[in-house]
Design a protein around this motif. Structure first.
Motif, PDB file in Angstrom:
ATOM      1  N   LEU A  17      28.917  34.506  65.595  1.00 33.10           N
ATOM      2  CA  LEU A  17      29.463  33.634  64.562  1.00 33.10           C
ATOM      3  C   LEU A  17      30.993  33.555  64.634  1.00 33.10           C
ATOM      4  N   ILE A  18      31.631  34.696  64.855  1.00 41.99           N
ATOM      5  CA  ILE A  18      33.091  34.718  64.884  1.00 41.99           C
ATOM      6  C   ILE A  18      33.633  33.881  66.041  1.00 41.99           C
ATOM      7  N   THR A  19      32.921  33.873  67.153  1.00 35.39           N
ATOM      8  CA  THR A  19      33.338  33.059  68.295  1.00 35.39           C
ATOM      9  C   THR A  19      33.126  31.580  68.006  1.00 35.39           C
ATOM     10  N   LYS A  20      32.044  31.250  67.297  1.00 31.98           N
ATOM     11  CA  LYS A  20      31.802  29.857  66.911  1.00 31.98           C
ATOM     12  C   LYS A  20      32.917  29.347  65.997  1.00 31.98           C
ATOM     13  N   ILE A  21      33.361  30.211  65.085  1.00 33.09           N
ATOM     14  CA  ILE A  21      34.445  29.822  64.170  1.00 33.09           C
ATOM     15  C   ILE A  21      35.731  29.539  64.936  1.00 33.09           C
ATOM     16  N   LEU A  22      36.049  30.427  65.876  1.00 38.48           N
ATOM     17  CA  LEU A  22      37.255  30.229  66.671  1.00 38.48           C
ATOM     18  C   LEU A  22      37.155  28.960  67.515  1.00 38.48           C
ATOM     19  N   LEU A  23      36.011  28.740  68.122  1.00 42.50           N
ATOM     20  CA  LEU A  23      35.812  27.551  68.947  1.00 42.50           C
ATOM     21  C   LEU A  23      35.950  26.279  68.111  1.00 42.50           C
ATOM     22  N   PHE A  24      35.380  26.284  66.932  1.00 45.08           N
ATOM     23  CA  PHE A  24      35.492  25.130  66.044  1.00 45.08           C
ATOM     24  C   PHE A  24      36.950  24.897  65.631  1.00 45.08           C
ATOM     25  N   SER A  25      37.663  25.987  65.285  1.00 39.40           N
ATOM     26  CA  SER A  25      39.067  25.873  64.868  1.00 39.40           C
ATOM     27  C   SER A  25      39.934  25.340  65.996  1.00 39.40           C
ATOM     28  N   ALA A  26      39.711  25.848  67.215  1.00 40.88           N
ATOM     29  CA  ALA A  26      40.524  25.405  68.349  1.00 40.88           C
ATOM     30  C   ALA A  26      40.278  23.935  68.677  1.00 40.88           C
ATOM     31  N   ASN A  27      39.023  23.495  68.534  1.00 38.75           N
ATOM     32  CA  ASN A  27      38.700  22.104  68.849  1.00 38.75           C
ATOM     33  C   ASN A  27      39.202  21.126  67.802  1.00 38.75           C
ATOM     34  N   HIS A  28      39.512  21.645  66.602  1.00 38.95           N
ATOM     35  CA  HIS A  28      39.971  20.753  65.522  1.00 38.95           C
ATOM     36  C   HIS A  28      41.394  21.075  65.076  1.00 38.95           C
ATOM     37  N   ILE A  29      42.125  21.807  65.919  1.00 44.58           N
ATOM     38  CA  ILE A  29      43.487  22.185  65.520  1.00 44.58           C
ATOM     39  C   ILE A  29      44.421  20.977  65.466  1.00 44.58           C
ATOM     40  N   TYR A  30      44.051  19.912  66.181  1.00 47.12           N
ATOM     41  CA  TYR A  30      44.905  18.725  66.175  1.00 47.12           C
ATOM     42  C   TYR A  30      44.922  18.043  64.808  1.00 47.12           C
ATOM     43  N   TYR A  31      43.964  18.406  63.936  1.00 41.44           N
ATOM     44  CA  TYR A  31      43.988  17.842  62.577  1.00 41.44           C
ATOM     45  C   TYR A  31      45.243  18.269  61.813  1.00 41.44           C
ATOM     46  N   LEU A  32      45.841  19.385  62.263  1.00 40.54           N
ATOM     47  CA  LEU A  32      47.082  19.833  61.609  1.00 40.54           C
ATOM     48  C   LEU A  32      48.187  18.785  61.748  1.00 40.54           C
ATOM     49  N   LEU A  33      48.122  17.986  62.828  1.00 47.44           N
ATOM     50  CA  LEU A  33      49.129  16.940  63.018  1.00 47.44           C
ATOM     51  C   LEU A  33      49.073  15.910  61.907  1.00 47.44           C
ATOM     52  N   PHE A  34      47.903  15.776  61.264  1.00 48.86           N
ATOM     53  CA  PHE A  34      47.756  14.846  60.145  1.00 48.86           C
ATOM     54  C   PHE A  34      47.901  15.565  58.804  1.00 48.86           C
ATOM     55  N   ILE A  35      47.437  16.818  58.758  1.00 52.68           N
ATOM     56  CA  ILE A  35      47.456  17.546  57.494  1.00 52.68           C
ATOM     57  C   ILE A  35      48.876  17.933  57.091  1.00 52.68           C
ATOM     58  N   LEU A  36      49.677  18.440  58.050  1.00 54.34           N
ATOM     59  CA  LEU A  36      51.032  18.894  57.721  1.00 54.34           C
ATOM     60  C   LEU A  36      51.920  17.766  57.187  1.00 54.34           C
ATOM     61  N   PRO A  37      51.973  16.586  57.847  1.00 54.19           N
ATOM     62  CA  PRO A  37      52.756  15.494  57.249  1.00 54.19           C
ATOM     63  C   PRO A  37      52.241  15.070  55.879  1.00 54.19           C
ATOM     64  N   LEU A  38      50.905  15.120  55.720  1.00 55.23           N
ATOM     65  CA  LEU A  38      50.325  14.763  54.425  1.00 55.23           C
ATOM     66  C   LEU A  38      50.765  15.742  53.340  1.00 55.23           C
ATOM     67  N   LEU A  39      50.754  17.031  53.676  1.00 55.59           N
ATOM     68  CA  LEU A  39      51.218  18.032  52.711  1.00 55.59           C
ATOM     69  C   LEU A  39      52.700  17.847  52.401  1.00 55.59           C
ATOM     70  N   PHE A  40      53.485  17.512  53.430  1.00 53.23           N
ATOM     71  CA  PHE A  40      54.916  17.297  53.227  1.00 53.23           C
ATOM     72  C   PHE A  40      55.166  16.118  52.287  1.00 53.23           C
ATOM     73  N   LEU A  41      54.455  15.009  52.519  1.00 50.39           N
ATOM     74  CA  LEU A  41      54.613  13.840  51.657  1.00 50.39           C
ATOM     75  C   LEU A  41      54.118  14.119  50.241  1.00 50.39           C
ATOM     76  N   SER A  42      53.042  14.901  50.136  1.00 46.74           N
ATOM     77  CA  SER A  42      52.538  15.269  48.807  1.00 46.74           C
ATOM     78  C   SER A  42      53.560  16.114  48.054  1.00 46.74           C
ATOM     79  N   GLY A  43      54.238  17.009  48.790  1.00 46.96           N
ATOM     80  CA  GLY A  43      55.273  17.824  48.160  1.00 46.96           C
ATOM     81  C   GLY A  43      56.429  16.984  47.646  1.00 46.96           C
ATOM     82  N   ILE A  44      56.836  15.979  48.430  1.00 47.21           N
ATOM     83  CA  ILE A  44      57.915  15.086  47.993  1.00 47.21           C
ATOM     84  C   ILE A  44      57.493  14.300  46.756  1.00 47.21           C
TER      85      ILE A  44
END
Length: 353
Positions: A160-187
């Motif tokens: 299970l722990i390896t599945k979690i890591l594999l899923f996280s690594a394959n979807h890490i590019y979502y941070l490129l959308f989440i971080l700007p969204l959080l920044f704009l929400s903060g503003i």
């Protein structure tokens, strides 16, 4: 043209002076006033050991002081923090300018020390987090897929722990959308918060975890220091409340002055009025009661404000002392998770063989 020059000078001061330099200026001026120097001469004494840009700003300040501007107005034009300018204003009004300058400078100096301590504590954990993110991406994208193919060939399910890591690594590019969204929400949240009424701001802040306690401490210190200084200068309560609403005060003090004036006109006692708000520390009412009984309300509030500031410093140091260990434990847990996700598949393969 002259006004434009002054504005340009102010903007240069704001961009070129650090908070540490501003704090040193305030402390120097306060010490010079205690030694009997006039204000303009106290500023001139700084000219001999400053860089060219700072000298220009101090010369602008001297001209304003010699032209009849008060120190509060000169500092406000030079874009000092609003609360610091407010401290200077009340110090001038109460006749304790030297003490107010030194206290304001020390307050700014303490804040800068806390910020520097926090930056120093966060530097190493943030670096580790960055390295961890890079390792997780590389391992998840290049190493674990090989494990996945090997497991499928051996008909063994991934841990299970390896599945979690594999899923996280394959979807890490979502941070490129989440971080700007959080920044704009903060503003957006900051803009919305600034447009709130003072009453709503206070109600929101005192109910926030951790922030609420610091808000109570800080507002208690601000009110006690300013109001106590006015009372100690000889002003009665009503005139001191009226002074809180003047142009040199902060939005909070203006809000509080309006509230106090309204309550006093209705015939309520000052002690009873101060027991109503929840944005002050409970001890403030006791200090007011004891001060009124002894006829030393102003001195009691000023002394209490110093104790509250000491308490703020102690709590800040305690909080900072927990920041780095907590972050290191968090990063250590992530690294342990990373290695466990790599080693567990190997153990499973060995056991399968």
């Amino acid at each position: 043209m002259g006004f434009r020059k002054v504005v340009n000078g102010c903007m240069i001061f704001r961009k070129s002076w650090t908070k540490k330099e501003q704090a040193e200026l305030l402390i120097h001026l306060g010490q010079c006033l205690n030694d009997g120097y006039p204000m303009a001469l106290a500023v001139r004494l700084l000219l001999f050991r400053q860089r060219a840009q700072v000298k220009h700003d101090l010369e602008v300040m001297i001209k304003k002081l010699e032209g009849g501007r008060t120190l509060y107005e000169a500092l406000a034009d030079l874009h000092f923090p609003e609360e610091i300018s407010s401290f200077i204003y009340f110090s001038e009004e109460s006749g304790n300018l030297a003490k107010g300058l030194i206290e304001s400078g020390r307050m700014m100096s303490r804040r800068e020390q806390h910020k520097e301590t926090l930056r120093r504590l966060l530097r190493y954990p943030v670096l580790l987090l960055w390295v961890f993110g890079l390792m997780m991406f590389l391992i998840g994208r290049f190493l674990l897929p090989n494990f996945l193919r090997l497991y499928r060939s051996l008909s063994i399910d991934l841990p299970l722990i390896t599945k979690i890591l594999l899923f996280s690594a394959n979807h890490i590019y979502y941070l490129l959308f989440i971080l700007p969204l959080l920044f704009l929400s903060g503003i957006a949240g900051t803009i919305y918060f600034r447009r709130m009424t003072m009453e709503r701001k206070l109600r929101l802040m005192i109910h926030m975890p951790l922030v609420g306690h610091y808000t109570r401490l800080y507002l208690t210190h601000v009110f006690s220091f300013h109001f106590g200084s006015l009372l100690r200068s000889g002003l009665p309560i009503r005139q001191s409340v009226a002074a809180l609403s003047q142009k040199g005060t902060t939005p909070f003090l203006k809000f509080e002055a309006d509230r106090l004036q309204k309550e006093l006109l209705e015939g309520r006692h000052f002690e009873q009025i101060m027991s109503q708000p929840r944005y002050y520390m409970p001890e403030l009412v006791t200090v007011i009661h004891q001060g009124q009984l002894n006829g030393m309300l102003g001195a009691s509030l000023c002394r209490y404000s110093g104790l509250v500031m000491t308490k703020i410093d102690e709590k800040t140091r305690l909080l900072l002392s927990f920041c780095q260990p907590a972050l290191l434990l968090f990063v250590g847990g992530l690294v342990l998770f990373l290695f466990a996700s790599i080693l567990l598949p190997i153990f499973h393969i060995v056991n399968g063989l």
